[in-house]
Scaffold this motif. Structure first.
Motif, PDB file in Angstrom:
ATOM      1  N   ALA A 276     102.271  49.610  46.154  1.00 19.21           N
ATOM      2  CA  ALA A 276     101.219  50.510  46.619  1.00 19.21           C
ATOM      3  C   ALA A 276     100.898  51.512  45.514  1.00 19.21           C
ATOM      4  O   ALA A 276     101.803  52.054  44.864  1.00 19.21           O
ATOM      5  N   LYS A 277      99.637  51.763  45.294  1.00 23.27           N
ATOM      6  CA  LYS A 277      99.248  52.684  44.217  1.00 23.27           C
ATOM      7  C   LYS A 277      99.645  54.123  44.544  1.00 23.27           C
ATOM      8  O   LYS A 277      99.967  54.913  43.649  1.00 23.27           O
ATOM      9  N   ASN A 278      99.602  54.479  45.811  1.00 21.19           N
ATOM     10  CA  ASN A 278     100.088  55.793  46.237  1.00 21.19           C
ATOM     11  C   ASN A 278     101.468  55.572  46.863  1.00 21.19           C
ATOM     12  O   ASN A 278     101.570  54.941  47.911  1.00 21.19           O
ATOM     13  N   ARG A 279     102.480  56.087  46.232  1.00 18.28           N
ATOM     14  CA  ARG A 279     103.837  55.763  46.693  1.00 18.28           C
ATOM     15  C   ARG A 279     104.836  56.819  46.249  1.00 18.28           C
ATOM     16  O   ARG A 279     104.614  57.568  45.293  1.00 18.28           O
ATOM     17  N   VAL A 280     105.946  56.828  46.962  1.00 14.66           N
ATOM     18  CA  VAL A 280     107.132  57.589  46.578  1.00 14.66           C
ATOM     19  C   VAL A 280     108.163  56.585  46.107  1.00 14.66           C
ATOM     20  O   VAL A 280     108.440  55.602  46.791  1.00 14.66           O
ATOM     21  N   GLN A 281     108.723  56.826  44.938  1.00 15.99           N
ATOM     22  CA  GLN A 281     109.666  55.880  44.349  1.00 15.99           C
ATOM     23  C   GLN A 281     110.944  56.630  43.976  1.00 15.99           C
ATOM     24  O   GLN A 281     110.884  57.651  43.298  1.00 15.99           O
ATOM     25  N   VAL A 282     112.074  56.130  44.430  1.00 16.69           N
ATOM     26  CA  VAL A 282     113.362  56.750  44.142  1.00 16.69           C
ATOM     27  C   VAL A 282     114.197  55.788  43.314  1.00 16.69           C
ATOM     28  O   VAL A 282     114.369  54.632  43.705  1.00 16.69           O
ATOM     29  N   ASN A 283     114.681  56.261  42.167  1.00 15.05           N
ATOM     30  CA  ASN A 283     115.685  55.498  41.421  1.00 15.05           C
ATOM     31  C   ASN A 283     117.043  55.980  41.912  1.00 15.05           C
ATOM     32  O   ASN A 283     117.464  57.096  41.623  1.00 15.05           O
ATOM     33  N   ILE A 284     117.713  55.115  42.674  1.00 15.98           N
ATOM     34  CA  ILE A 284     118.987  55.497  43.290  1.00 15.98           C
ATOM     35  C   ILE A 284     120.037  55.801  42.232  1.00 15.98           C
ATOM     36  O   ILE A 284     120.748  56.814  42.316  1.00 15.98           O
ATOM     37  N   ALA A 285     120.153  54.946  41.221  1.00 22.52           N
ATOM     38  CA  ALA A 285     121.206  55.112  40.218  1.00 22.52           C
ATOM     39  C   ALA A 285     120.987  56.362  39.372  1.00 22.52           C
ATOM     40  O   ALA A 285     121.950  57.048  39.007  1.00 22.52           O
ATOM     41  N   ALA A 286     119.732  56.676  39.052  1.00 21.96           N
ATOM     42  CA  ALA A 286     119.428  57.869  38.253  1.00 21.96           C
ATOM     43  C   ALA A 286     119.270  59.111  39.111  1.00 21.96           C
ATOM     44  O   ALA A 286     119.237  60.231  38.582  1.00 21.96           O
ATOM     45  N   ALA A 287     119.164  58.950  40.441  1.00 22.88           N
ATOM     46  CA  ALA A 287     118.978  60.065  41.380  1.00 22.88           C
ATOM     47  C   ALA A 287     117.751  60.894  41.012  1.00 22.88           C
ATOM     48  O   ALA A 287     117.814  62.105  40.802  1.00 22.88           O
ATOM     49  N   VAL A 288     116.606  60.200  40.952  1.00 22.82           N
ATOM     50  CA  VAL A 288     115.330  60.841  40.611  1.00 22.82           C
ATOM     51  C   VAL A 288     114.257  60.294  41.544  1.00 22.82           C
ATOM     52  O   VAL A 288     114.213  59.088  41.817  1.00 22.82           O
ATOM     53  N   LEU A 289     113.383  61.179  42.043  1.00 16.97           N
ATOM     54  CA  LEU A 289     112.234  60.779  42.860  1.00 16.97           C
ATOM     55  C   LEU A 289     110.956  61.006  42.054  1.00 16.97           C
ATOM     56  O   LEU A 289     110.801  62.042  41.397  1.00 16.97           O
ATOM     57  N   THR A 290     110.038  60.044  42.146  1.00 18.46           N
ATOM     58  CA  THR A 290     108.739  60.155  41.488  1.00 18.46           C
ATOM     59  C   THR A 290     107.644  59.858  42.502  1.00 18.46           C
ATOM     60  O   THR A 290     107.744  58.885  43.261  1.00 18.46           O
ATOM     61  N   LEU A 291     106.622  60.700  42.522  1.00 18.33           N
ATOM     62  CA  LEU A 291     105.452  60.483  43.370  1.00 18.33           C
ATOM     63  C   LEU A 291     104.330  59.929  42.510  1.00 18.33           C
ATOM     64  O   LEU A 291     104.010  60.489  41.452  1.00 18.33           O
ATOM     65  N   PHE A 292     103.732  58.810  42.961  1.00 15.87           N
ATOM     66  CA  PHE A 292     102.620  58.183  42.254  1.00 15.87           C
ATOM     67  C   PHE A 292     101.340  58.386  43.047  1.00 15.87           C
ATOM     68  O   PHE A 292     101.315  58.212  44.263  1.00 15.87           O
ATOM     69  N   ASP A 293     100.288  58.713  42.341  1.00 18.12           N
ATOM     70  CA  ASP A 293      98.957  58.856  42.937  1.00 18.12           C
ATOM     71  C   ASP A 293      98.022  57.961  42.128  1.00 18.12           C
ATOM     72  O   ASP A 293      97.799  58.205  40.939  1.00 18.12           O
ATOM     73  N   GLY A 294      97.476  56.933  42.774  1.00 17.83           N
ATOM     74  CA  GLY A 294      96.632  55.996  42.034  1.00 17.83           C
ATOM     75  C   GLY A 294      97.395  55.277  40.944  1.00 17.83           C
ATOM     76  O   GLY A 294      96.852  54.992  39.880  1.00 17.83           O
ATOM     77  N   ASP A 295      98.658  55.007  41.177  1.00 16.64           N
ATOM     78  CA  ASP A 295      99.547  54.294  40.259  1.00 16.64           C
ATOM     79  C   ASP A 295      99.949  55.125  39.041  1.00 16.64           C
ATOM     80  O   ASP A 295     100.555  54.599  38.110  1.00 16.64           O
ATOM     81  N   ALA A 296      99.646  56.418  39.058  1.00 11.28           N
ATOM     82  CA  ALA A 296     100.050  57.297  37.960  1.00 11.28           C
ATOM     83  C   ALA A 296     101.079  58.303  38.480  1.00 11.28           C
ATOM     84  O   ALA A 296     100.892  58.887  39.553  1.00 11.28           O
ATOM     85  N   PRO A 297     102.171  58.534  37.762  1.00 11.99           N
ATOM     86  CA  PRO A 297     103.166  59.515  38.213  1.00 11.99           C
ATOM     87  C   PRO A 297     102.593  60.928  38.137  1.00 11.99           C
ATOM     88  O   PRO A 297     102.081  61.345  37.100  1.00 11.99           O
ATOM     89  N   VAL A 298     102.668  61.656  39.260  1.00  9.77           N
ATOM     90  CA  VAL A 298     102.105  63.011  39.305  1.00  9.77           C
ATOM     91  C   VAL A 298     103.156  64.060  39.638  1.00  9.77           C
ATOM     92  O   VAL A 298     102.898  65.254  39.514  1.00  9.77           O
ATOM     93  N   LEU A 299     104.335  63.629  40.062  1.00  7.59           N
ATOM     94  CA  LEU A 299     105.379  64.575  40.450  1.00  7.59           C
ATOM     95  C   LEU A 299     106.726  63.887  40.302  1.00  7.59           C
ATOM     96  O   LEU A 299     106.884  62.731  40.675  1.00  7.59           O
ATOM     97  N   SER A 300     107.686  64.608  39.730  1.00  6.34           N
ATOM     98  CA  SER A 300     109.033  64.074  39.613  1.00  6.34           C
ATOM     99  C   SER A 300     110.021  65.178  39.957  1.00  6.34           C
ATOM    100  O   SER A 300     109.766  66.358  39.666  1.00  6.34           O
ATOM    101  N   MET A 301     111.123  64.803  40.588  1.00  5.63           N
ATOM    102  CA  MET A 301     112.132  65.801  40.945  1.00  5.63           C
ATOM    103  C   MET A 301     113.510  65.150  41.005  1.00  5.63           C
ATOM    104  O   MET A 301     113.635  63.936  41.177  1.00  5.63           O
ATOM    105  N   LYS A 302     114.518  65.979  40.857  1.00  8.82           N
ATOM    106  CA  LYS A 302     115.887  65.494  40.994  1.00  8.82           C
ATOM    107  C   LYS A 302     116.172  65.169  42.456  1.00  8.82           C
ATOM    108  O   LYS A 302     115.592  65.763  43.370  1.00  8.82           O
ATOM    109  N   ALA A 303     117.084  64.254  42.644  1.00 11.07           N
ATOM    110  CA  ALA A 303     117.515  63.883  43.990  1.00 11.07           C
ATOM    111  C   ALA A 303     119.034  63.777  43.984  1.00 11.07           C
ATOM    112  O   ALA A 303     119.676  63.780  42.926  1.00 11.07           O
TER     113      ALA A 303
END
Length: 500
Positions: A276-303
């Motif tokens: 999905a072009k608009n999505r929330v993606q979590v890398n479990i091993a790196a413990a990082v969340l990234t929000l994508f808007d139109g397939d472009a990362p617009v927000l990243s945060m620690k998890a």
């Protein structure tokens, strides 16, 4: 003169016996006939319908290749198997038409959707590849003589996969050049130090980092920056000092890194054909969340993700609502392992920490922590899944200062949940940023539905690369890389044995 018969003569006895038998038979016949008038006649036994056996499946006619196509396809499959990490050397392929075609179709399935069978997946590897039949596209490729384009279309259509393909080629080249020498243990290395271990450190870093410059045995400013770059690639604290953790990461053999890259490439093949072009993606091993808007990362945060033993599963779903000021309904496993023992050791612990005991009609008890003291903080992001996991806020903010952030019971704690909530609610008119702030301030529990549900992917990436092929690695906290590689190798060995 008439002769009188004696009553006991044999002739009279036989006569009477025959008469009696005749009367009994007649009476029985009459009775049976009378009863038969009240009994329905027996239905005739149905003749079973003869169902013809299903026709035997006809073998699928495989495309017939020209001589040039046979040579081209054999070469393409061999080279691509190496490039895609399926084999370290070009595999032997059949030379006959049907054998080569089947080998090409098997290759296509492996590259497109992975090499595992359904039985090989662990329950918490809940990301499953979609069904894929390569034959129709292959037929078209043969008919239009576009076999190279068909081979090129097989891999997952993601930049993240493509960069790992480049990274795999780079680390294979490193391995072919004898890899790297293990660093010897010793005191921590830091800026300003000199000696043979510093020389070895510079040489070791240069193998993976083309930006390493300078020479000599002095820990200078350029080497300091090179150490920090390496520590960021390994997910370590970029202190610039080379201690036990950094040494351990540097001493992972190149063959193990190659195996790690291959495992991550395999997991890319489990993703759907399009994210999905608009999505929330979590890398479990790196413990990082990234929000994508139109397939472009617009927000990243620690998890903070699940610790080993309480693994965060790999799943895809949709965030459909956000609970503001959520209470925490404690899972029974956590309550039994952690909270009830604390109450027993220190009576009153539950009340002091905002828990209340809720009795079910069947007599069982569960714990709920009030929204004011909730371990979920002020925000809980709900999405359907079989593991009862979700994204949420947390009052324990200190965990985000750590570089190793695998510490939860399986859910994903967020560093900036309010920012994410407002971003996801941007298309929900009644939930403006101001409305969200006011609802949180009341302290009351409110479920806010997201007007446009947002896709969420929880993924396990321990190797990922930039466009230049520079690979970053994380430790394999759940040992899923090793487990996956072992399963692939075992299945490949069984298939090779069956093909003999």
């Amino acid at each position: 003169m008439m002769t009188t018969m004696h009553s006991h003569s044999p002739l009279l006895t036989r006569y009477r016996w025959k008469t009696t038998l005749w009367i009994l038979l007649a009476a029985w016949s009459w009775s049976a006939a009378s009863q038969a008038q009240d009994v329905a006649p027996l239905a005739p036994t149905p003749v079973p319908e003869v169902v013809p056996p299903p026709p035997m499946p006809q073998p699928v006619a495989l495309p017939q290749l020209s001589t040039g196509q046979l040579i081209q396809l054999a070469s393409l499959v061999g080279k691509d198997a190496v490039a895609q990490g399926l084999s370290d050397t070009p595999p032997a392929v059949p030379t006959d038409n049907d054998g080569l075609v089947r080998a090409a179709l098997d290759h296509a399935k492996a590259v497109h959707s992975g090499r595992l069978a359904e039985a090989d997946f662990q329950r918490d590897w809940a990301m499953r590849p979609t069904a894929y039949d390569p034959l129709p596209a292959f037929r078209n490729a043969v008919a239009s003589d576009r076999l190279a384009a068909w081979i090129a279309s097989l891999p997952p259509p993601y930049a993240g996969y493509d960069t790992l393909v480049a990274g795999l080629a780079r680390y294979r080249a490193i391995a072919a050049a004898d890899g790297w020498t293990m660093m010897t243990p010793g005191p921590e290395l830091a800026f300003g130090m000199t000696g043979a271990r510093v020389t070895a450190l510079r040489r070791r870093l240069a193998v993976e980092d083309l930006q390493v410059t300078g020479s000599g045995d002095r820990f200078d400013a350029s080497l300091l920056e090179a150490v920090r770059r390496a520590q960021r690639r390994y997910g370590l604290n970029p202190s610039g000092k080379v201690g036990a953790q950094t040494l351990a990461a540097l001493n992972v053999p190149v063959d193990a890194r190659i195996r790690q890259i291959k495992a991550n490439m395999e997991r890319w093949r489990w993703l759907p054909p399009e994210l999905a072009k608009n999505r929330v993606q979590v890398n479990i091993a790196a413990a990082v969340l990234t929000l994508f808007d139109g397939d472009a990362p617009v927000l990243s945060m620690k998890a903070v993700t699940g610790r080993p033993g309480d693994e965060t599963p790999m799943i895809s779903s949709q965030i459909h609502s956000i609970v503001l000021n959520p209470p925490w309904n404690v899972p029974s496993g956590i309550a039994n392992r952690e909270l009830w023992p604390k109450e027993k050791a220190s009576p009153g612990y539950l009340v002091r920490n905002g828990f209340r005991i809720i009795e079910a009609p069947d007599g069982t008890k569960r714990l709920q922590q009030s929204s004011e003291r909730s371990a979920l903080g002020k925000f809980k992001f709900d999405f359907a899944n079989a593991f009862s996991v979700y994204l949420h806020d947390t009052p324990a903010q200190s965990g985000f200062a750590r570089f190793d952030r695998l510490a939860s019971h399986g859910c994903v704690r967020l560093e900036k949940p309010a920012v994410l909530a407002k971003a996801l609610m941007s298309s929900t008119p009644e939930w403006t940023p101001d409305a969200i702030d006011k609802a949180v301030a009341t302290g009351k529990t409110v479920r806010a539905k997201v007007a446009d549900p947002v896709a969420v992917y929880l993924l396990y990436w321990t190797a990922f690369a930039n466009p230049a092929g520079q690979v970053s690695f994380r430790s394999d906290p759940y040992t899923w890389d090793g487990t996956l590689a072992t399963k692939i190798e075992a299945r490949s060995a069984r298939q090779a044995l069956a093909a003999r």
